[in-house]
Design an enzyme around this catalytic site. Structure first.
Site, PDB file in Angstrom:
ATOM      1  N   ASP A 157     -14.218 -22.753  -6.057  1.00 52.50           N
ATOM      2  CA  ASP A 157     -13.682 -22.465  -4.726  1.00 52.50           C
ATOM      3  C   ASP A 157     -14.314 -21.717  -3.993  1.00 52.50           C
ATOM      4  OD1 ASP A 157     -12.277 -20.918  -6.500  1.00 52.50           O
ATOM      5  OD2 ASP A 157      -9.929 -21.742  -6.139  1.00 52.50           O
ATOM      6  N   ASP A 174     -17.188 -16.986  -9.618  1.00 49.24           N
ATOM      7  CA  ASP A 174     -15.945 -17.602  -9.160  1.00 49.24           C
ATOM      8  C   ASP A 174     -15.710 -19.268 -10.178  1.00 49.24           C
ATOM      9  OD1 ASP A 174     -14.782 -20.542  -7.723  1.00 49.24           O
ATOM     10  OD2 ASP A 174     -16.333 -20.170  -6.122  1.00 49.24           O
ATOM     11  N   SER A 178       0.716  -1.416  -0.258  1.00 54.99           N
ATOM     12  CA  SER A 178      -0.043  -0.234  -0.064  1.00 54.99           C
ATOM     13  C   SER A 178       0.933   1.246   0.746  1.00 54.99           C
ATOM     14  CB  SER A 178      -1.057   0.193   1.129  1.00 54.99           C
ATOM     15  OG  SER A 178      -1.636   1.266   0.778  1.00 54.99           O
ATOM     16  N   HIS A 215      -7.350  -6.400   0.049  1.00 57.36           N
ATOM     17  CA  HIS A 215      -6.204  -4.613  -0.061  1.00 57.36           C
ATOM     18  C   HIS A 215      -4.774  -5.310   1.348  1.00 57.36           C
ATOM     19  CE1 HIS A 215      -3.908  -1.070  -0.192  1.00 57.36           C
ATOM     20  NE2 HIS A 215      -3.907  -1.161   0.989  1.00 57.36           N
ATOM     21  N   ASP A 272      -8.941  -6.953  -4.448  1.00 58.26           N
ATOM     22  CA  ASP A 272      -8.236  -5.294  -3.488  1.00 58.26           C
ATOM     23  C   ASP A 272      -9.798  -4.263  -3.888  1.00 58.26           C
ATOM     24  OD1 ASP A 272      -7.392  -2.756  -2.817  1.00 58.26           O
ATOM     25  OD2 ASP A 272      -5.667  -3.380  -3.270  1.00 58.26           O
ATOM     26  N   ASP A 319     -13.150 -18.989 -13.263  1.00 62.03           N
ATOM     27  CA  ASP A 319     -11.297 -19.281 -13.904  1.00 62.03           C
ATOM     28  C   ASP A 319     -11.277 -21.069 -13.884  1.00 62.03           C
ATOM     29  OD1 ASP A 319     -12.253 -20.281 -10.897  1.00 62.03           O
ATOM     30  OD2 ASP A 319     -11.685 -18.406 -10.317  1.00 62.03           O
ATOM     31  N   VAL A 368     -13.294 -18.665  -4.402  1.00 61.56           N
ATOM     32  CA  VAL A 368     -12.300 -17.476  -5.448  1.00 61.56           C
ATOM     33  C   VAL A 368     -12.252 -16.628  -7.094  1.00 61.56           C
ATOM     34  CG1 VAL A 368     -10.132 -17.130  -5.321  1.00 61.56           C
ATOM     35  CG2 VAL A 368     -10.641 -18.485  -3.860  1.00 61.56           C
TER      36      VAL A 368
HETATM   37 CA   LIG Z   1     -12.748 -20.373  -8.680  1.00 61.40          CA
END
Ligand SMILES: [Ca+2]
Ligand SMILES: *[C@@H]1O[C@H](CO)[C@@H](O)[C@H](O)[C@H]1NC(C)=O
Ligand SMILES: *[C@@H]1O[C@H](CO)[C@@H](O)[C@H](O)[C@H]1NC(C)=O
Ligand SMILES: *[C@@H]1O[C@H](CO)[C@@H](O)[C@H](O)[C@H]1NC(C)=O
Ligand SMILES: *[C@@H]1O[C@H](CO)[C@@H](O)[C@H](O)[C@H]1NC(C)=O
Ligand SMILES: *[C@@H]1O[C@H](CO)[C@@H](O)[C@H](O)[C@H]1NC(C)=O
Ligand SMILES: *[C@@H]1O[C@H](CO)[C@@H](O)[C@H](O)[C@H]1NC(C)=O
Ligand SMILES: *[C@@H]1O[C@H](CO)[C@@H](O)[C@H](O)[C@H]1NC(C)=O
Ligand SMILES: *[C@@H]1O[C@H](CO)[C@@H](O)[C@H](O)[C@H]1NC(C)=O
Ligand SMILES: *[C@@H]1O[C@H](CO)[C@@H](O)[C@H](O)[C@H]1NC(C)=O
Ligand SMILES: *[C@@H]1O[C@H](CO)[C@@H](O)[C@H](O)[C@H]1NC(C)=O
Ligand SMILES: *[C@@H]1O[C@H](CO)[C@@H](O)[C@H](O)[C@H]1NC(C)=O
Ligand SMILES: *[C@@H]1O[C@H](CO)[C@@H](O)[C@H](O)[C@H]1NC(C)=O
Length: 587
Positions: free
Chosen positions: A276, A269, A202, A494, A448, A272, A278
Site C-alpha cells: 500500500d 512496503d 515535537s 514528523h 519521522d 508488512d 506504506v
Molecule cells: Ca505496506
C-alpha cells in the site's frame, strides 16, 4: 489528579444559561480571574485583560482534529513574576460558548523553539468543549523562536528564560488556566469536576512530558506526539547526517537522496504483508533491506528532478535539472546515516531515523558558482550548539570544520550535564502521576525524519523497567499499559501524515480517544486513526499498541485496513538499542 473545585456555596448557579455575549467581556473576565496569591510568585495584571467573542470559525483538514465550525471567547491577560524586573508573560485562552463547555481544559504548546503554536492548536480543544490555553512564557515578540532570547550576552545564559521554556511557563499557564476556567464557568458553585488535558507534538510533546514527569496533578490525560526530549541528544543528532557527508567527502543532491528514499519505500512496503506504499515495519526494512545489503542495488539506478527557479524570499538560487545515476558513494552515505551515530571506537551514541523516512537532515546546498552540491548545516541542530553549548548568540554554526563523530558525542555530554534538570525531560519514574490517575497516550511516526522513532520506544521501555522492578516483561508491560500507551504510526512523518506514504493512517482523533479513556474508563486497545490524504482519504485504520507490531495477513484487499497486532520478540529486540558510548544510564 482531577482539578477538584472546592464548594464555596451550596447554591447552584441559576439555571439561566448565559450566552457567549453575556460573559465574553473584559469586565466579566476581570471579575473571574484567579485571586491574588493563588499561584505563588505570580501577580496577574487585571488591567491587561482583553476579551471578545468570535463566532462561526471554521477549521479544516488538520492532522490533530477533524473539520469543525465553532464559536469561542478570545481572552488574554498578563502576569509577572514577583521580584523580576521587566517581566511580562502573556496568556491566551479560548473558551467555548457556555452551552458548549464540557468541563474540560486543554493546555497546548509549541514546536521547534516556539513555546506555542499560534492559533493552530487551540481549536483542537474548543471542538471538544474544552477551554484551551497557550502562553508566550514571557518571550513576547520572540515566542515563535525563543532561542534568540536565551542569552543575556555571549557567555551568559538567562536561566530564568531557559526554565520558562523548559517547563515553568507551561505549568503557570496550566494552573492559572484551570483556576480561571472553574471561576469563569461558575464551577465552584456547581461542584463539578474539571477534566484536564495536554495535547502537543515535537517540542509540544517534550513540554507535555515536562509536566507529567514533575507534577502528579498536571493533567488527567496527556497526548504526547514525537517528543523532542532527551534534549541534548535530540538536538545534536540532527547534525549527524551533515557530519557523515563531510567525513565521507560526498554530498548527494537532494534528488539523489530522494531516489534512495523512494526505492527504500518501494522495496520495504511489502514486508508488512500489505502493498500500500506504506512501510509499517521499518524494523524489517532495516534488517532485511538496509542491513541485508539489498540497499546497495540502488546504486546505478537513474534519478531525475526538474529545475527550480530562484526563490528571492528564501534567498536560494535557481537550481538546474538534477539527474544522473545513484552513485555508490551516495548509497554509502545513506547507509551510514541509517546506522545512527557511533563514536570513533564504534560504540553507539544515538539512534537514526527509520529507513524510508525523508532524509531532510542530510539536505545539501547548491553552489551556483561551482554548480556543485555541498555542506548545508541544518540550523535546527546548529543553533543548539551555537547558542546552548558555545553560548554565542547566533542562529547556526558557521561550519563544521574539525567536527567528528566524537565531537557530536562531546556536545551531547556537555548539554546533558548543563540541562539535565531543565530540558532533557526523560525522568523515568512516573509513579506519582500514575497514582493520581493520570493517563498518557504517546505516538510517534515510523517515518519521522527529525526525531528518531526509537527515541520514544526507549523512553517507554525505560519507564517500564524503572517503575516495575522485579516484574516479568509481560507483567511490567501490562502495568505500564494501564496508564501509559505508545503507538508507532505506520508511514507517518514528523507530527504529520506523510505525502510520500499517503495511504498511512494518522491519529487525528487523539483527544476524543483520551477523553473516552479519562472520563469513561475506555482504554484504547488500538489507536483510532484515519487516512488523511490520497485516494483512500477518510478510511479508518487502527494502530497497534507497543510492544505489539502490525502484520497484514490478508494481503491487499479492501477489507483488511486493520493489521493484526502481534508480539514479535525480534522486533522488540531490534528497537532496544544499547547506547554503549555512555556509562551513565540514558533513559
Ligand atoms: Ca505496506
Ligand atoms: C484575540 O485577542 C487578541 C488580544 O486582544 C487580539 O490580538 C486578537 O486579534 C483577537 N483575535 C480575534 C480573532 O479576535
Ligand atoms: C489563525 O490565524 C490566521 C492568521 O491570522 C488566520 O488566517 C486564521 O483564520 C486563524 N485561525 C483560526 C482558527 O482562528
Ligand atoms: C540575540 O540575537 C537576537 C536576534 O537574533 C536579538 O534579538 C537579541 O537581542 C540578541 N541577544 C543578545 C543578548 O545579544
Ligand atoms: C455565573 O454566574 C453568574 C451569577 O449567577 C451569572 O451571571 C453568569 O452568567 C454565570 N456564568 C456562566 C458562564 O454561566
Ligand atoms: C461534590 O461532588 C462529589 C462527587 O461528584 C460528592 O461526593 C460531594 O458530596 C459533592 N459535594 C457537595 C457539597 O455537594
Ligand atoms: C519520489 O517519489 C515521489 C512520489 O512519492 C515522486 O513524486 C518523486 O518524483 C520521486 N523522486 C525521485 C527522485 O524519484
Ligand atoms: C533482498 O534481495 C534478495 C535477493 O535478491 C531478495 O530475495 C529479497 O526479496 C530482497 N529483499 C528486499 C526487502 O528487497
Ligand atoms: C545510467 O545508467 C544507465 C544504465 O542503467 C546507463 O545507460 C547510463 O549511461 C547511465 N547514465 C549516466 C549519466 O551515467
Ligand atoms: C561556492 O563556491 C565558491 C568556490 O569554491 C566559494 O568561493 C563560495 O564561497 C561558495 N559559495 C557558497 C555559498 O558556499
Ligand atoms: C556574539 O556571538 C555572535 C555569534 O557568534 C556574534 O555574531 C556576535 O558578534 C557576538 N557578540 C559579541 C558582543 O561579541
Ligand atoms: C475514529 O476515527 C473515525 C474516522 O476515522 C471517526 O469518525 C471516529 O469518530 C473516531 N472515533 C473516536 C472514538 O474518536
Ligand atoms: C482480505 O483480508 C481479510 C482480513 O485480513 C482476510 O480475512 C481475507 O481472507 C482477505 N480476502 C482475500 C480475498 O484475500
Amino acid at each position: 489528579m482531577r482539578f477538584h473545585v472546592p464548594v464555596f456555596a451550596a447554591v447552584l448557579a441559576g439555571a439561566t444559561a448565559a450566552t457567549l455575549n453575556d460573559v465574553c467581556t473584559p469586565s466579566y473576565v476581570r471579575a473571574h480571574l484567579p485571586p491574588p496569591g493563588f499561584y505563588q510568585g505570580v501577580s496577574l495584571d487585571p488591567s491587561s485583560v482583553t476579551a471578545n467573542p468570535v463566532t462561526q470559525v471554521s477549521v479544516a483538514d488538520n492532522d490533530f482534529f477533524p473539520d469543525a465550525t465553532f464559536d469561542y471567547c478570545n481572552v488574554s491577560f498578563t502576569y509577572s513574576h514577583d521580584g523580576l524586573e521587566d517581566d511580562r508573560v502573556a496568556l491566551t485562552y479560548w473558551l467555548p460558548a457556555p452551552g458548549a463547555f464540557q468541563n474540560r481544559f486543554l493546555a497546548t504548546g509549541g514546536g521547534g523553539y516556539a513555546i506555542n503554536s499560534g492559533n493552530g492548536s487551540l481549536p483542537g480543544g474548543i471542538i471538544y468543549g474544552a477551554v484551551s490555553g497557550l502562553t508566550d512564557a514571557g518571550f513576547g515578540a520572540a515566542q515563535s523562536n525563543t532561542i534568540t532570547q536565551w542569552l543575556d550576552a555571549n557567555g551568559t545564559l538567562n536561566w530564568h528564560k531557559v526554565h520558562m521554556f523548559g517547563y515553568q511557563g507551561i505549568r503557570e499557564m496550566s494552573e492559572l488556566g484551570k483556576a480561571f476556567t472553574t471561576l469563569f464557568f461558575n464551577m465552584t458553585q456547581m461542584n463539578t469536576t474539571l477534566y484536564t488535558y495536554w495535547q502537543g507534538c515535537s517540542e509540544g510533546g517534550r513540554e507535555g512530558w515536562s509536566q507529567v514527569q514533575r507534577y502528579a496533578d498536571s493533567f488527567d490525560g496527556a497526548i504526547v506526539g514525537a517528543p523532542a526530549f532527551r534534549w541534548s541528544f535530540q538536538q545534536t543528532q540532527l547534525l549527524y547526517p551533515n557530519v557523515v557527508e563531510q567525513t565521507m567527502g560526498y554530498y548527494p543532491s537532494p534528488c539523489e537522496l530522494q531516489k534512495i528514499v523512494n526505492e527504500t519505500i518501494i522495496s520495504c512496503d511489502p514486508l508488512d504483508g500489505k502493498i500500500d506504499g506504506v512501510v509499517a515495519r521499518t524494523d524489517l526494512c532495516y534488517t532485511q533491506y538496509v542491513e541485508a545489503d539489498n540497499f546497495s542495488m540502488i546504486a546505478g539506478q537513474p534519478y531525475s528532478c526538474p529545475a527550480t527557479p530562484a526563490n528571492a524570499v528564501a534567498g536560494s538560487p535557481a537550481i538546474p535539472t538534477q539527474q544522473g545515476n545513484v552513485t555508490k558513494q551516495a548509497v554509502d552515505v545513506a547507509r551510514k546515516i541509517l546506522q545512527g551515530l557511533h563514536d570513533t571506537q564504534g560504540r553507539r551514541v544515538y539512534f537514526a531515523p527509520a529507513p524510508g523516512a525523508q532524509m531532510t537532515e542530510a539536505t545539501t546546498g547548491y553552489n551556483a558558482t561551482t554548480g556543485q552540491w555541498g555542506l548545508s548545516v541544518i540550523s535546527l541542530g546548529g543553533v543548539f550548539v551555537e547558542v546552548e553549548i558555545n553560548l554565542r548568540n547566533g542562529s547556526n554554526l558557521p561550519n563544521l570544520d574539525g567536527v567528528t563523530y566524537d565531537t557530536l558525542k562531546d556536545w551531547i555530554t556537555v548539554g546533558m550535564q548543563r540541562f539535565q534538570g531543565v530540558l532533557e525531560t526523560t525522568w523515568p519514574d512516573l509513579t506519582a502521576y500514575k497514582e493520581a490517575g493520570g493517563k498518557v497516550l504517546m505516538f510517534h511516526g515510523e517515518a519521522d525524519w527529525g526525531i528518531p522513532t526509537a527515541s520514544s520506544v526507549r523512553y517507554w521501555e525505560s519507564v517500564r523497567k524503572i517503575m516495575n522492578p522485579g516484574k516479568s516483561y509481560n507483567e511490567s508491560t501490562a502495568a505500564q499499559n494501564e496508564f501509559f500507551k505508545l503507538f508507532l504510526v505506520p508511514g507517518a512523518t514528523h507530527c504529520a501524515a506523510n505525502p510520500a506514504q499517503p495511504d498511512g493512517p494518522f491519529p487525528q482523533t487523539n483527544l476524543a480517544v483520551m477523553i473516552d479513556w479519562v472520563e469513561n474508563g475506555v482504554a484504547p486497545e488500538t489507536l483510532n486513526a484515519t487516512v488523511l490524504m490520497g485516494e483512500n482519504k477518510g478510511q479508518n485504520q487502527q494502530i497497534c499498541a507497543w510492544p505489539l507490531r502490525p502484520v497484514w495477513r490478508g494481503g491487499n484487499n479492501a477489507t483488511n485496513a486493520n493489521p493484526e497486532c502481534r508480539f514479535d520478540q525480534s522486533s522488540v529486540d531490534y528497537w532496544n538499542y544499547d547506547l554503549d558510548a555512555f556509562k551513565v544510564p540514558i533513559y
